[in-house]
Write a protein that holds these residues in place. Structure first.
Motif, mmCIF file in Angstrom:
data_model
loop_
_atom_site.group_PDB
_atom_site.id
_atom_site.type_symbol
_atom_site.label_atom_id
_atom_site.label_comp_id
_atom_site.label_asym_id
_atom_site.label_seq_id
_atom_site.Cartn_x
_atom_site.Cartn_y
_atom_site.Cartn_z
ATOM 1 N N ILE A 78 0.852 -1.218 0.000
ATOM 2 C CA ILE A 78 0.000 0.000 0.000
ATOM 3 C C ILE A 78 0.872 1.246 0.000
ATOM 4 C CG2 ILE A 78 -2.156 -0.937 0.973
ATOM 5 C CD1 ILE A 78 -1.306 0.193 3.722
ATOM 6 N N ALA A 79 1.966 1.214 0.784
ATOM 7 C CA ALA A 79 2.835 2.385 0.863
ATOM 8 C C ALA A 79 3.537 2.629 -0.468
ATOM 9 C CB ALA A 79 3.856 2.194 1.985
ATOM 10 N N LEU A 80 4.076 1.559 -1.058
ATOM 11 C CA LEU A 80 4.803 1.724 -2.324
ATOM 12 C C LEU A 80 3.875 2.228 -3.432
ATOM 13 C CD1 LEU A 80 7.118 -1.442 -2.268
ATOM 14 C CD2 LEU A 80 7.774 0.944 -1.852
ATOM 15 N N LEU A 81 2.680 1.680 -3.479
ATOM 16 C CA LEU A 81 1.760 2.121 -4.528
ATOM 17 C C LEU A 81 1.363 3.591 -4.331
ATOM 18 C CD1 LEU A 81 0.041 1.662 -7.022
ATOM 19 C CD2 LEU A 81 -1.759 0.723 -5.549
ATOM 20 N N SER A 82 1.136 3.971 -3.083
ATOM 21 C CA SER A 82 0.778 5.374 -2.836
ATOM 22 C C SER A 82 1.915 6.308 -3.234
ATOM 23 C CB SER A 82 0.410 5.579 -1.364
ATOM 24 O OG SER A 82 -0.675 4.757 -1.032
ATOM 25 N N MET A 83 3.147 5.891 -2.966
ATOM 26 C CA MET A 83 4.302 6.697 -3.394
ATOM 27 C C MET A 83 4.327 6.836 -4.913
ATOM 28 S SD MET A 83 7.332 5.093 -1.098
ATOM 29 C CE MET A 83 7.091 4.833 0.655
ATOM 30 N N ALA A 84 4.096 5.707 -5.600
ATOM 31 C CA ALA A 84 4.131 5.739 -7.063
ATOM 32 C C ALA A 84 3.046 6.664 -7.604
ATOM 33 C CB ALA A 84 3.960 4.323 -7.625
ATOM 34 N N LEU A 85 1.899 6.724 -6.912
ATOM 35 C CA LEU A 85 0.822 7.625 -7.346
ATOM 36 C C LEU A 85 1.191 9.076 -7.076
ATOM 37 C CD1 LEU A 85 -2.206 5.473 -6.130
ATOM 38 C CD2 LEU A 85 -1.805 6.204 -8.497
ATOM 39 N N GLU A 86 1.690 9.324 -5.875
ATOM 40 C CA GLU A 86 2.089 10.694 -5.500
ATOM 41 C C GLU A 86 3.156 11.221 -6.452
ATOM 42 O OE1 GLU A 86 1.098 12.878 -3.202
ATOM 43 O OE2 GLU A 86 -0.327 11.703 -2.018
ATOM 44 N N ARG A 88 3.456 10.667 -9.426
ATOM 45 C CA ARG A 88 2.813 11.066 -10.686
ATOM 46 C C ARG A 88 1.864 12.247 -10.510
ATOM 47 N NH1 ARG A 88 4.355 6.054 -11.067
ATOM 48 N NH2 ARG A 88 4.920 5.191 -13.097
ATOM 49 N N GLY A 89 1.890 12.814 -9.326
ATOM 50 C CA GLY A 89 1.023 13.973 -9.092
ATOM 51 C C GLY A 89 -0.412 13.588 -8.764
ATOM 52 N N CYS A 90 -0.611 12.341 -8.400
ATOM 53 C CA CYS A 90 -1.961 11.880 -8.072
ATOM 54 C C CYS A 90 -2.065 11.716 -6.557
ATOM 55 C CB CYS A 90 -2.204 10.550 -8.778
ATOM 56 S SG CYS A 90 -3.766 9.790 -8.360
ATOM 57 N N ALA A 91 -2.901 12.528 -5.914
ATOM 58 C CA ALA A 91 -3.021 12.466 -4.464
ATOM 59 C C ALA A 91 -3.511 11.094 -4.033
ATOM 60 C CB ALA A 91 -3.990 13.538 -3.987
ATOM 61 N N ALA A 92 -2.832 10.518 -3.056
ATOM 62 C CA ALA A 92 -3.196 9.168 -2.614
ATOM 63 C C ALA A 92 -2.932 9.015 -1.132
ATOM 64 C CB ALA A 92 -2.385 8.133 -3.396
ATOM 65 N N ARG A 93 -3.676 8.129 -0.486
ATOM 66 C CA ARG A 93 -3.477 7.806 0.925
ATOM 67 C C ARG A 93 -3.539 6.305 1.084
ATOM 68 N NH1 ARG A 93 -5.227 12.126 4.721
ATOM 69 N NH2 ARG A 93 -3.601 13.645 4.280
ATOM 70 N N LYS A 123 -14.534 10.406 2.668
ATOM 71 C CA LYS A 123 -14.004 11.755 2.866
ATOM 72 C C LYS A 123 -12.773 11.988 1.984
ATOM 73 C CE LYS A 123 -12.702 14.673 6.705
ATOM 74 N NZ LYS A 123 -12.005 14.514 7.975
ATOM 75 N N ASP A 124 -11.876 11.013 1.972
ATOM 76 C CA ASP A 124 -10.687 11.122 1.117
ATOM 77 C C ASP A 124 -11.073 11.207 -0.359
ATOM 78 O OD1 ASP A 124 -8.358 11.197 2.732
ATOM 79 O OD2 ASP A 124 -8.667 9.094 3.275
ATOM 80 N N LEU A 125 -12.024 10.374 -0.746
ATOM 81 C CA LEU A 125 -12.441 10.369 -2.155
ATOM 82 C C LEU A 125 -12.999 11.739 -2.536
ATOM 83 C CD1 LEU A 125 -14.215 6.877 -2.431
ATOM 84 C CD2 LEU A 125 -12.012 7.527 -3.445
ATOM 85 N N ALA A 126 -13.798 12.300 -1.618
ATOM 86 C CA ALA A 126 -14.400 13.607 -1.896
ATOM 87 C C ALA A 126 -13.329 14.675 -2.046
ATOM 88 C CB ALA A 126 -15.382 13.971 -0.777
ATOM 89 N N GLN A 127 -12.187 14.462 -1.382
ATOM 90 C CA GLN A 127 -11.093 15.429 -1.510
ATOM 91 C C GLN A 127 -10.196 15.122 -2.704
ATOM 92 O OE1 GLN A 127 -9.428 15.262 2.431
ATOM 93 N NE2 GLN A 127 -10.989 16.633 3.278
ATOM 94 N N GLY A 128 -10.634 14.199 -3.535
ATOM 95 C CA GLY A 128 -9.911 13.926 -4.775
ATOM 96 C C GLY A 128 -8.757 12.945 -4.648
ATOM 97 N N ARG A 129 -8.706 12.215 -3.530
ATOM 98 C CA ARG A 129 -7.600 11.268 -3.365
ATOM 99 C C ARG A 129 -7.961 9.876 -3.874
ATOM 100 N NH1 ARG A 129 -7.303 13.505 2.165
ATOM 101 N NH2 ARG A 129 -5.705 15.119 2.079
ATOM 102 N N VAL A 130 -6.923 9.154 -4.255
ATOM 103 C CA VAL A 130 -7.067 7.718 -4.465
ATOM 104 C C VAL A 130 -6.805 7.082 -3.104
ATOM 105 C CG1 VAL A 130 -6.005 5.678 -5.512
ATOM 106 C CG2 VAL A 130 -6.358 7.739 -6.881
#
Ligand code: ASP
Ligand code: MG
Length: 414
Positions: A78-86, A88-93, A123-130
């Motif tokens: 989960i951490a590695l994938l979130s880093m890979a998204l971030e 790319r400029g894609c907000a993720a948690r 809540k995260d989704l509403a804020q535009g995060r993956v």
């Protein structure tokens, strides 16, 4: 805009490159305006590696501690994938199971999900995060970490999709869908566009290993549309927004239904027969009772019509349970005064599955005729509403599957 839950299995996140490619695919869906929740497994081989470590210390590891250990695999991905998204400029948690309150019962190593709190995720989704959630894990009432049994990330994804009322739950794996049969046996096997939950359950319990059975049960119970797709197909220009694969959903009257959806087979069967059993009330119980007491699962059962005062009784078990079953049966035969016990491990089960069977007569006869034409002797038969299974000699497995695949019009060019 829709809300999609995507699950990526171990091989799909098996290396840093694979994780980057998953991030790319997720981005594709985000860019099309969809909300995405991603559930990941541990990197392929990791859960086995952790298991082996535990067993180096304790052959039967303490279940609670085993869950603490095994759940770490998913925390890495989960951490590695979130880093890979971030990156790319894609907000993720990323979140572990307990952080998003995946509440389970307390049965360590094979816990069942009882509740999920969807608020934080929404809540995260509403804020535009993956939102990236660890599969396979949860926590019980008192906060202990639990895991859901091997292959449990499928169930995590479906449960999340149900809780979030997602539009679809997509299971990305190393095959591009559910096939009419194993392409290694029948090269003409086709990917199915659609199967019903019921058909998928039958196929899964007959040996098709695409999805954890429990996840299909869950999807069926909550009406979550499930789709099996490949994470290895080139995403190309439209980075990942392909929606091919196989859709698994409820039966739809609108949809044209094939008579037979697939041919499944199982090589792990063995049969045991007791000959000349006195034909009296209670015999079936006396024969199968000791088998059940030894935790041996019985599949097909046949009792012949008694011609004299005796009957023959045959059942099938997993090949691993054959020797034990035979020994138990020999004991029972002595007690019952039966003539003889015989058995055979060189048998296989071949099944045709399809909801179309319900509304069509003559499917069984087509199946039997096809096998007869090929000179295949049928040893046992069993049926359910949407399935017909036969036991045949092992050497006829490929021949039977191929002939049936063709006879029911499943071949690619048909
Ligand atoms: N990592 C777990 C396993 O290997 C869960 C999963 O992959 O679904 O069984
Ligand atoms: Mg797995």
């Amino acid at each position: 805009m829709s809300l999609i839950v995507q699950k990526y299995g171990g091989t799909s996140v098996g290396s840093v490159e694979r994780i980057e490619s998953v991030a790319q695919r997720v981005m594709g869906w985000r860019e099309q305006g969809h909300q995405v929740v991603v559930v990941v497994s541990a990197m392929s081989g990791e859960t086995n590696r952790l298991m082996a470590l535990a067993q180096d210390i304790q052959e039967q590891p303490v279940p609670r501690e085993l869950d603490v250990l095994l759940s770490t695999g998913e925390q890495v991905t989960i951490a590695l994938l979130s880093m890979a998204l971030e990156k790319r400029g894609c907000a993720a948690r990323s979140y572990t199971g307990h952080q998003v309150h995946i509440r389970t019962d307390s049965v360590h190593n094979k816990a069942r999900i009882v509740d999920i709190d969807d608020k934080r995720i929404h809540k995260d989704l509403a804020q535009g995060r993956v939102v990236v959630v660890a599969g396979f894990q949860g926590m019980d009432e008192t906060g202990n970490i639990t895991t859901l049994g091997r292959g449990g990330s499928d169930t995590s994804a479906v449960a999340l999709a149900a809780a979030l009322k997602a539009d679809e739950c997509q299971i990305y794996t190393d095959v591009d869908g559910v096939y009419t049969t194993d392409p290694r046996v029948v090269p003409e096997a086709r990917r199915l566009d659609h199967v019903t939950y019921e058909e998928m359950l039958e196929m899964a319990s007959l040996g098709a290993k695409v999805l954890q059975i429990r996840s299909v049960e869950f999807a069926s119970k909550y009406g979550v549309p499930l789709r099996v797709l490949s994470s290895f197909e080139d995403t190309g220009e439209d980075a990942g927004c392909t929606v091919a694969g196989t859709l698994i959903s409820a039966e739809d009257a609108e949809m044209e239904q094939a008579l037979i959806s697939g041919i499944a087979f199982n090589r792990d069967e063995a049969k045991v027969t007791m000959l000349g059993v006195p034909d009296q009330p209670g015999v079936a119980h006396k024969i199968l009772g000791p088998i059940a007491d030894n935790n041996i699962e019985v599949d097909m059962i046949i009792q012949n019509i008694a011609e004299d005062a005796t009957t023959d009784f045959t059942f099938t078990v997993h090949r691993n349970d054959y020797d034990k079953s035979l020994a138990i049966m020999q004991e029972t035969a002595k007690k019952l005064g039966a003539r003889e016990v015989t058995g055979d491990t060189k048998i296989v089960k071949v099944s045709i599955v399809g909801v179309g069977m319900r509304s069509h007569a003559g499917i069984a006869s087509t199946m039997f005729e096809t096998l007869a034409t090929e000179g295949v002797n049928i040893r046992m038969i069993s049926t359910s509403e949407i399935k017909i299974s036969v036991v045949v000699d092992e050497k006829y497995l490929e021949l039977s599957v191929r002939a049936l695949h063709e006879a029911f019009g499943l071949d690619q060019s048909a």
